[in-house]
Enzyme design. Sequence first.
Site, mmCIF file in Angstrom:
data_model
loop_
_atom_site.group_PDB
_atom_site.id
_atom_site.type_symbol
_atom_site.label_atom_id
_atom_site.label_comp_id
_atom_site.label_asym_id
_atom_site.label_seq_id
_atom_site.Cartn_x
_atom_site.Cartn_y
_atom_site.Cartn_z
ATOM 1 N N LYS A 182 -107.363 1.494 12.536
ATOM 2 C CA LYS A 182 -106.805 0.259 13.101
ATOM 3 C C LYS A 182 -105.827 0.579 14.212
ATOM 4 C CE LYS A 182 -107.626 -4.041 11.763
ATOM 5 N NZ LYS A 182 -108.733 -4.141 10.979
ATOM 6 N N CYS A 224 -98.026 8.649 8.287
ATOM 7 C CA CYS A 224 -98.570 9.657 7.361
ATOM 8 C C CYS A 224 -97.934 9.542 5.985
ATOM 9 C CB CYS A 224 -98.301 11.073 7.856
ATOM 10 S SG CYS A 224 -99.024 11.471 9.441
ATOM 11 N N CYS A 251 -92.679 10.647 9.043
ATOM 12 C CA CYS A 251 -93.619 9.770 9.734
ATOM 13 C C CYS A 251 -94.114 8.729 8.731
ATOM 14 C CB CYS A 251 -94.802 10.533 10.314
ATOM 15 S SG CYS A 251 -96.080 9.402 10.927
ATOM 16 N N CYS A 286 -95.724 12.085 16.285
ATOM 17 C CA CYS A 286 -96.712 12.479 15.281
ATOM 18 C C CYS A 286 -98.088 12.470 15.947
ATOM 19 C CB CYS A 286 -96.693 11.491 14.116
ATOM 20 S SG CYS A 286 -98.178 11.627 13.092
ATOM 21 N N HIS A 327 -111.719 -0.223 6.734
ATOM 22 C CA HIS A 327 -112.648 -0.026 7.849
ATOM 23 C C HIS A 327 -113.734 0.947 7.427
ATOM 24 C CE1 HIS A 327 -110.828 3.838 8.759
ATOM 25 N NE2 HIS A 327 -109.647 3.284 8.964
ATOM 26 N N LYS A 369 -111.765 8.532 16.623
ATOM 27 C CA LYS A 369 -111.446 8.410 15.219
ATOM 28 C C LYS A 369 -111.348 6.913 14.919
ATOM 29 C CE LYS A 369 -107.656 9.466 12.296
ATOM 30 N NZ LYS A 369 -106.341 10.079 12.209
ATOM 31 N N HIS A 426 -100.501 9.660 14.568
ATOM 32 C CA HIS A 426 -100.210 8.237 14.757
ATOM 33 C C HIS A 426 -99.607 7.899 16.113
ATOM 34 C CE1 HIS A 426 -100.671 8.590 10.378
ATOM 35 N NE2 HIS A 426 -101.208 7.399 10.510
ATOM 36 N N HIS A 446 -112.991 4.286 5.578
ATOM 37 C CA HIS A 446 -112.731 4.214 4.132
ATOM 38 C C HIS A 446 -114.042 4.026 3.373
ATOM 39 C CE1 HIS A 446 -109.052 2.286 6.015
ATOM 40 N NE2 HIS A 446 -108.587 3.424 5.533
HETATM 41 N N1 MSP Z 1 -103.188 6.579 0.278
HETATM 42 C C1 MSP Z 1 -103.578 7.851 0.778
HETATM 43 C C2 MSP Z 1 -104.405 8.615 -0.240
HETATM 44 C C3 MSP Z 1 -103.761 8.817 -1.569
HETATM 45 S S1 MSP Z 1 -104.825 9.602 -2.684
HETATM 46 C C4 MSP Z 1 -103.869 10.054 -3.953
HETATM 47 C C5 MSP Z 1 -104.381 7.685 2.052
HETATM 48 N N2 MSP Z 1 -104.948 6.496 2.228
HETATM 49 S S2 MSP Z 1 -105.798 6.073 3.510
HETATM 50 O O1 MSP Z 1 -106.228 4.737 3.245
HETATM 51 O O2 MSP Z 1 -105.063 6.283 4.704
HETATM 52 O O3 MSP Z 1 -107.024 7.042 3.621
HETATM 53 C C6 MSP Z 1 -107.782 7.393 2.522
HETATM 54 C C7 MSP Z 1 -109.010 8.152 2.888
HETATM 55 O O4 MSP Z 1 -109.865 7.376 3.707
HETATM 56 C C8 MSP Z 1 -108.887 9.429 3.716
HETATM 57 O O5 MSP Z 1 -108.544 10.561 3.071
HETATM 58 C C9 MSP Z 1 -110.315 9.618 4.050
HETATM 59 O O6 MSP Z 1 -110.945 10.064 2.885
HETATM 60 C C10 MSP Z 1 -110.769 8.218 4.317
HETATM 61 N N3 MSP Z 1 -110.868 7.950 5.720
HETATM 62 C C11 MSP Z 1 -110.121 7.094 6.466
HETATM 63 N N4 MSP Z 1 -110.623 7.082 7.723
HETATM 64 C C12 MSP Z 1 -111.681 7.911 7.823
HETATM 65 C C13 MSP Z 1 -112.617 8.251 8.804
HETATM 66 N N5 MSP Z 1 -112.596 7.757 10.029
HETATM 67 N N6 MSP Z 1 -113.609 9.124 8.467
HETATM 68 C C14 MSP Z 1 -113.713 9.632 7.215
HETATM 69 N N7 MSP Z 1 -112.855 9.324 6.279
HETATM 70 C C15 MSP Z 1 -111.794 8.519 6.554
HETATM 71 O O7 MSP Z 1 -104.481 8.621 2.811
#
Ligand code: MSP
Length: 506
Positions: A297, A128, A125, A142, A17, A294, A145, A20
């Site tokens: 999904k 997380c 969790c 949590c 999304h 925020k 979530h 990311h």
């Molecule tokens: N898999 C772990 C990271 C492991 S790194 C060794 C993880 N993955 S994640 O897909 O849930 O999220 C990765 C990153 O996506 C978050 O740390 C953040 O950088 C970014 N973001 C996800 N949603 C976000 C927003 N709404 N806003 C900004 N960044 C966001 O955590």
Amino acid sequence: MRYYLTTPIYYVNAAPHIGHAYTTIAADVLVRHHRQRGDETFFLTGTDENASKVYRVAEEQGLDPKAYVDEIVEQWRALPERVGAEYDFFIRTTDEGHHRFVQEFLQRIYDNGDIYQDVYSGLYCVGCEEFKSEADLVDGLCPEHGIPPERIEETNYFFRLSAYQDRLLELYDERPDFVLPRNRYNEARSFIEGGLEDFSVSRAGQPWGVPIPWDEGQVTYVWVDALINYLSALTYARDGEDLRERFWPEVRHLLGKDILRFHCVYWPALLLAAGYEVPKQLFVHGWLLLEDRKISKSLGNALDPLDLVDVYGADAVRFWALRSVSFGQDGNTSLEGLHERYERELGNDLGNLVSRTTAMIARYRDGRVAPARPNEELAAALDALRGKLVDRFDAWDLTGALEDIWELVRWLNRHVESTAPWQLAKDEARGDELDAVLYDLADGVRAVAVAVSPYLPETAPLILAALGQPVELGIERVAYGVTPPTDGIAAAAPLFPRVDQPTAAA
Ligand code: MSP
């Protein structure tokens, strides 16, 4: 200089999304800037595939986990390209090379005596992928979530994090810019000061993950194998080459604030335990909120970045993400905001400037510009901008750098208005003045294209082509007088054509 930058690796339990995309975009802007400076760069991104939640989603869908990840990973592989990001390697933690390296890494820590066996009993969790204490919960759930954690009791292997408290504090004291921004440094430091507890680095009874080398009945806890990706990738990204020699410890990690502890505390400790140097720097960015929510999904407001890219183009989405939220802080955004910036800033401020400049050169001078009377004010502004860009990027201030560039865009627009070339064109006696103004506009817009190229990688070459200039993006070209005598400049097509505003959030 060597500049190795990483994004977090993304969980593949769902589709990407815009949140990311935000991290990937920011990383790409940083790397492109460092390429402009002539640095030797390496940009790593990828996917975190060994998580319990990934395994569970596959189970729910009745799929073999490997078949599941192989399918969904395609959406994640497409993400960087769709947002205009050019990485050097895409790591998947199901890669064989990653598994091999994780096992070696853990074995080193085990041999050094910093991993021991114990019984774990506590709360976990799955959202997380993190153990929780009662104090972390709100109404038993949590807070991230909104789901109850699971009670887990199993024999695990533990990492002696507690033994690293003093070394971590020393590290933080010696390197006040180890973690940026400052409030995140403070947060990490006070977490360490508060006392570190050993943590479990393995999971029993789950067949999905990297097996613990000395006890194949257990797999590596997903966060541990995930962090190690930053190092493992360097060992197999290029056939026959060990990139660790060039890029470790010249590494910078970019991450969201939700995963600060893992990166700023656990990861340096694991590295020290395995005999590696710690990273050069970590930058923690905030949340991109959409209409105050925020984006995720599970909260039901996931917005597919690919949808926005289809409507506005990758450059516009990049621009909006970095301009509407001060990088490092949380920020609220809206779809109206994107539309507004597209029309006003990209369409009017920049797009029209390019159209007008090229149209006037075509019309009044048959498409030719040549250096004329030097413009000291513009020359000084460009020199200053070049210096500011370097300083801002060194401080990871992506929003500030973009504002500095926009100041120049506004200056050029004012210059058009105040010199009124259409008036000068009516008076043959003022031909020299007209030549000078048109040259300054052409050269100034060229410099803007170079300066803004990390943010607008598709648009910058179009601007340079419209001005008959080569696509050379070195930062030294953010300077005055670089444009040589040039012929054949024609009125440019609109860079940011009008689009209909999408009515509903996709
Ligand atoms: N898999 C772990 C990271 C492991 S790194 C060794 C993880 N993955 S994640 O897909 O849930 O999220 C990765 C990153 O996506 C978050 O740390 C953040 O950088 C970014 N973001 C996800 N949603 C976000 C927003 N709404 N806003 C900004 N960044 C966001 O955590």
